[in-house]
Design an enzyme around this catalytic site. Structure first.
Site, PDB file in Angstrom:
ATOM      1  N   ASP A  18       0.951  -1.271  -0.082  1.00  0.00           N
ATOM      2  CA  ASP A  18      -0.037  -0.121   0.093  1.00  0.00           C
ATOM      3  C   ASP A  18       0.886   1.158   0.066  1.00  0.00           C
ATOM      4  O   ASP A  18       0.556   2.324   0.671  1.00  0.00           O
ATOM      5  CB  ASP A  18      -0.709   0.064   1.157  1.00  0.00           C
ATOM      6  CG  ASP A  18      -2.156  -1.015   1.061  1.00  0.00           C
ATOM      7  OD1 ASP A  18      -1.759  -1.916   0.166  1.00  0.00           O
ATOM      8  OD2 ASP A  18      -2.745  -1.148   2.109  1.00  0.00           O
ATOM      9  N   LYS A 104      -7.004  -5.004  -2.877  1.00  0.00           N
ATOM     10  CA  LYS A 104      -7.611  -5.548  -1.644  1.00  0.00           C
ATOM     11  C   LYS A 104      -8.646  -4.251  -1.164  1.00  0.00           C
ATOM     12  O   LYS A 104      -8.320  -3.260  -1.410  1.00  0.00           O
ATOM     13  CB  LYS A 104      -6.832  -5.861  -0.779  1.00  0.00           C
ATOM     14  CG  LYS A 104      -5.652  -4.534  -0.110  1.00  0.00           C
ATOM     15  CD  LYS A 104      -4.755  -5.350   0.893  1.00  0.00           C
ATOM     16  CE  LYS A 104      -3.795  -4.244   1.432  1.00  0.00           C
ATOM     17  NZ  LYS A 104      -4.825  -3.105   2.052  1.00  0.00           N
ATOM     18  N   CYS A 143      -2.127  -2.546   7.854  1.00  0.00           N
ATOM     19  CA  CYS A 143      -2.041  -3.715   6.644  1.00  0.00           C
ATOM     20  C   CYS A 143      -0.758  -4.342   6.873  1.00  0.00           C
ATOM     21  O   CYS A 143      -0.637  -5.550   6.364  1.00  0.00           O
ATOM     22  CB  CYS A 143      -2.303  -2.813   5.507  1.00  0.00           C
ATOM     23  SG  CYS A 143      -4.050  -2.173   5.236  1.00  0.00           S
TER      24      CYS A 143
HETATM   25  C1  VGL Z   1      -4.587   1.158   5.599  1.00  0.00           C
HETATM   26  C2  VGL Z   1      -6.008   2.242   6.995  1.00  0.00           C
HETATM   27  C3  VGL Z   1      -7.068   2.078   6.081  1.00  0.00           C
HETATM   28  C4  VGL Z   1      -3.343   0.572   5.308  1.00  0.00           C
HETATM   29  C5  VGL Z   1      -5.616   0.748   4.895  1.00  0.00           C
HETATM   30  O1  VGL Z   1      -2.839   0.129   4.209  1.00  0.00           O
HETATM   31  O2  VGL Z   1      -2.476   0.428   6.406  1.00  0.00           O
HETATM   32  N1  VGL Z   1      -4.808   1.550   6.803  1.00  0.00           N
HETATM   33  N2  VGL Z   1      -6.687   1.160   5.101  1.00  0.00           N
END
Ligand code: VGL
Ligand code: ZN
Length: 187
Positions: A18, A104, A143
């Site tokens: 991410d 995802k 994540c």
């Molecule tokens: C994430 C908060 C909300 C991440 C994803 O990638 O860590 N954190 N959605």
């Protein structure tokens, strides 16, 4: 970590979690120093390409008005909305063309923090002959944590690259590192 442990070899994979604009300074869910992971990860990407080690990169990819957003009773401000600019991989991240992308957070009824959660990734990694994962990205206490724990549960050796990740909160980061270590991940 000894030099031998750190060296990428066949059976390894680099997993970049991410690294998207919304998680970097100026983004919708900006993580302190989130962009500082990019030059570190670029060096790991270069090393992976040189060692013929595959690169996997996930992206958080939510429908508008996702269940994880505050307006729906979730934890987070709206972020990484599908096809928005903020959802794109950070432009300074130099992902090779051969990168395997994992999408995802697309489910309407639940969030997916782990790159393994209903993505089929474990099957793909096994098919690719991967045994050990080097993991970095954002966020360390969300994540990255969920992905490292699931990677261990799925039977992979896991190495977290400490300078290639940043947490949402400092406390969360410390707790996440403890949990990952307890699960047998190397840091
Ligand atoms: C994430 C908060 C909300 C991440 C994803 O990638 O860590 N954190 N959605
Ligand atoms: Zn999200």
């Amino acid at each position: 970590m000894t030099l031998t442990d750190e060296t990428l070899r066949p059976g390894d994979a680099l997993v970049v979690v991410d690294v998207q604009k919304d998680f970097c300074p100026g983004g919708a869910l900006a993580i302190d120093g989130g962009d500082e992971v990019i030059p570190v990860l670029n060096r790991w990407i270069d090393a992976a390409v040189a060692a013929n080690v595959p690169v996997y990169a996930s992206r958080d990819w939510h429908p508008a008005d996702h269940i994880s957003f505050k307006q729906r009773g979730g934890l987070w401000p709206p972020h990484c909305v599908q096809d928005s600019d903020g959802a794109s991989f950070h432009p300074e991240l130099r992902l090779p063309e051969s990168t395997v992308k994992i999408t995802k957070g697309v489910r309407f009824d639940q969030d997916q923090n782990s790159v393994f959660d209903q993505t089929g990734l474990a099957t793909r990694l096994r098919h690719d002959g991967v045994k050990r994962l080097f993991v970095g990205g954002l966020a360390e206490d969300v994540c990255v944590l969920a992905s490292v724990l699931d990677g261990r549960r799925a039977g992979f050796d896991v190495v977290l690259i400490p300078d290639a990740t940043r947490p949402v909160t400092v406390d969360g980061g410390e707790k996440a590192r403890r949990e990952m270590r307890d699960a047998g991940a190397k840091l």
